[in-house]
Design an enzyme around this catalytic site. Structure first.
Site, PDB file in Angstrom:
ATOM      1  N   HIS A 111     -16.063  -4.532 -10.034  1.00  0.00           N
ATOM      2  CA  HIS A 111     -17.129  -3.573 -10.303  1.00  0.00           C
ATOM      3  C   HIS A 111     -18.356  -4.313 -10.830  1.00  0.00           C
ATOM      4  O   HIS A 111     -18.241  -5.426 -11.374  1.00  0.00           O
ATOM      5  CB  HIS A 111     -16.629  -2.551 -11.335  1.00  0.00           C
ATOM      6  CG  HIS A 111     -17.593  -1.475 -11.649  1.00  0.00           C
ATOM      7  ND1 HIS A 111     -18.496  -1.554 -12.694  1.00  0.00           N
ATOM      8  CD2 HIS A 111     -17.806  -0.268 -11.065  1.00  0.00           C
ATOM      9  CE1 HIS A 111     -19.223  -0.462 -12.744  1.00  0.00           C
ATOM     10  NE2 HIS A 111     -18.830   0.344 -11.775  1.00  0.00           N
TER      11      HIS A 111
ATOM     12  N   THR B  33     -19.977  -4.318 -13.374  1.00  0.00           N
ATOM     13  CA  THR B  33     -19.993  -4.710 -14.788  1.00  0.00           C
ATOM     14  C   THR B  33     -19.112  -5.923 -15.070  1.00  0.00           C
ATOM     15  O   THR B  33     -19.078  -6.394 -16.214  1.00  0.00           O
ATOM     16  CB  THR B  33     -19.500  -3.547 -15.662  1.00  0.00           C
ATOM     17  OG1 THR B  33     -18.203  -3.135 -15.205  1.00  0.00           O
ATOM     18  CG2 THR B  33     -20.460  -2.377 -15.606  1.00  0.00           C
ATOM     19  N   LYS B  34     -18.400  -6.424 -14.079  1.00  0.00           N
ATOM     20  CA  LYS B  34     -17.446  -7.509 -14.304  1.00  0.00           C
ATOM     21  C   LYS B  34     -18.108  -8.880 -14.112  1.00  0.00           C
ATOM     22  O   LYS B  34     -19.244  -8.993 -13.667  1.00  0.00           O
ATOM     23  CB  LYS B  34     -16.247  -7.348 -13.366  1.00  0.00           C
ATOM     24  CG  LYS B  34     -15.525  -6.010 -13.507  1.00  0.00           C
ATOM     25  CD  LYS B  34     -15.048  -5.775 -14.927  1.00  0.00           C
ATOM     26  CE  LYS B  34     -14.165  -4.540 -15.079  1.00  0.00           C
ATOM     27  NZ  LYS B  34     -14.895  -3.268 -14.984  1.00  0.00           N
ATOM     28  N   ASN B  35     -17.368  -9.938 -14.429  1.00  0.00           N
ATOM     29  CA  ASN B  35     -17.900 -11.301 -14.302  1.00  0.00           C
ATOM     30  C   ASN B  35     -18.257 -11.627 -12.857  1.00  0.00           C
ATOM     31  O   ASN B  35     -19.295 -12.213 -12.577  1.00  0.00           O
ATOM     32  CB  ASN B  35     -16.870 -12.322 -14.789  1.00  0.00           C
ATOM     33  CG  ASN B  35     -16.541 -12.188 -16.261  1.00  0.00           C
ATOM     34  OD1 ASN B  35     -16.392 -11.079 -16.769  1.00  0.00           O
ATOM     35  ND2 ASN B  35     -16.410 -13.307 -16.951  1.00  0.00           N
TER      36      ASN B  35
END
EC number: 2.6.1.87
Length: 383
Positions: free
Chosen positions: A183, A185-187
């Protein structure tokens, strides 16, 4: 406004998407999907991986692979995203919520053991903020009681656990199955996307079938069968080649992404440490067995009111921090059919944990401003 998150392009994302489109195959399991699979298996020691359209899909596949039946019990931390539980509820499971550590949002193995019954079938450790749960203790419990372990590794890419004998393993490679998120928002991101990890080859074939709507279509395209049909449960869990192309460009830059994120994490820690020393906040602690993949930086305030006031103060300065999970044991859905239960540590993190803006393109001046405004807020409390 300094946002909480900002998706980023770091390399050949658009170039690879164009290549995927020009290849004439933009449905799943094309060249970029295979490149991603190979990358994860070779770099993290995963036995087999399958990209999915989300981490939620990967968890739902894991629930099917665990053969969850009506009435089976699944142990899940209360402090987690709804998908950690919902994936198993959809198969008929009863969710048994357990608490976090007092000083750590991760699931407490001592609490797990208290809640194991003859109906327990799965433990779902959630590696909060990319920091490992105590997997050695959890795997010992699973072996003792013959349970599946499904790692919710949504936030845990490029994070590791060190066993007492010195063995170091990537999170997601330890349990029977694991689910990752890509997603925005992930790294590592592709907008929406996920991945199922299968660490026991016994489940490889069935996992492919479940992912392809319950058909043996993947085996057909490999020439292993002369026709394919409906052979099992399944759904459409396969992501498009466009998502895989974007993701592969990110994977090529994993080292640079992680280096930058770790630098941001350390800068937050260094600047906010004096507030912890004064007793205003608590910051993340990394257990000796865990590594830090810098997925997020959070602080824990002393109480709900103080956190709420800090959020509002920062917003007046054009900074957008956010709180996180609401304890699932207090959710409307859970309480509809269950009596209230007391899970105090989870409730504490629900009321007091605050995530600070964190993304690859966060600039030094922006981060300095965030730190200064947090210090300013607490200096006003001292007056």
């Amino acid at each position: 406004m300094i946002p909480f998150n900002k998706p980023f392009i770091v390399g050949n994302e658009l170039k690879y998407i164009e290549e995927a489109v020009k290849s004439g195959k933009i449905s799943g399991d094309g060249i970029f999907t295979k490149k991603c699979h190979t990358f994860f298996e070779e770099n993290f020691g995963f036995q087999k991986v399958l990209l999915t359209t989300s981490c939620t899909d990967a968890l739902e596949m894991a629930a099917i692979l665990c053969n969850i039946q009506e009435g089976d019990e699944v142990i899940v931390p209360s402090y987690t995203f709804v998908s950690s539980a919902n994936a198993f509820v959809l198969r008929g499971a009863k969710i048994v919520f357990v608490d976090s550590y007092p000083d750590n949002p991760n699931i407490d193995p001592a609490e797990i053991e208290k809640h194991i019954t003859e109906k327990t079938k799965v433990i779902v450790p959630v590696h909060y903020a990319g920091i490992a749960c105590d997997m050695e203790k959890i795997m010992e419990l699973a072996k003792k009681h013959d349970l599946f372990v499904v790692e919710d590794a949504a936030q845990a890419i490029d994070s590791y656990y060190t066993f007492s004998d010195g063995t170091k393993k990537a999170l997601g490679s330890i349990g029977d199955f694991a689910a990752f998120s890509f997603h925005e928002t992930k790294n590592i991101i592709c907008g929406e996307g996920g991945m199922l990890v299968i660490n026991n080859p016994e489940y490889n074939v069935r996992a492919e079938i479940i992912r392809e709507k319950g058909t043996n279509r993947s085996a057909f395209f490999r020439g292993e069968v002369n026709k394919y049909g409906w052979v099992d449960l399944g759904s459409s869990f396969l992501p498009s080649e466009i998502l895989s192309a974007f993701l592969y460009a990110q994977l090529e830059n994993l080292g640079a992404i992680q280096e930058k994120r770790i630098r941001i994490w350390k800068e937050y820690y260094r600047n906010l440490l004096p507030l912890q020393e004064k007793g205003f906040i608590k910051m993340p602690e990394i257990p000796a067995f865990a590594t830090n993949n810098a997925h997020m930086f959070y602080i824990t305030c002393r109480n709900y009111e103080e956190r709420s006031n800090l959020i509002q103060y920062l917003k007046t300065k054009d900074i957008h921090p956010v709180f996180h999970y609401l304890s699932l044991n207090k959710s409307e859905f859970f309480l509809k059919d269950n009596d209230p239960i007391d899970i105090p540590n989870s409730d504490h993190f629900t009321d007091c944990l605050l995530r600070l803006p964190f993304y690859f393109e966060l600039e030094e001046a922006e981060q300095k401003n965030i730190n200064n405004m947090i210090h300013e807020y607490y200096s006003l409390l001292e007056k």
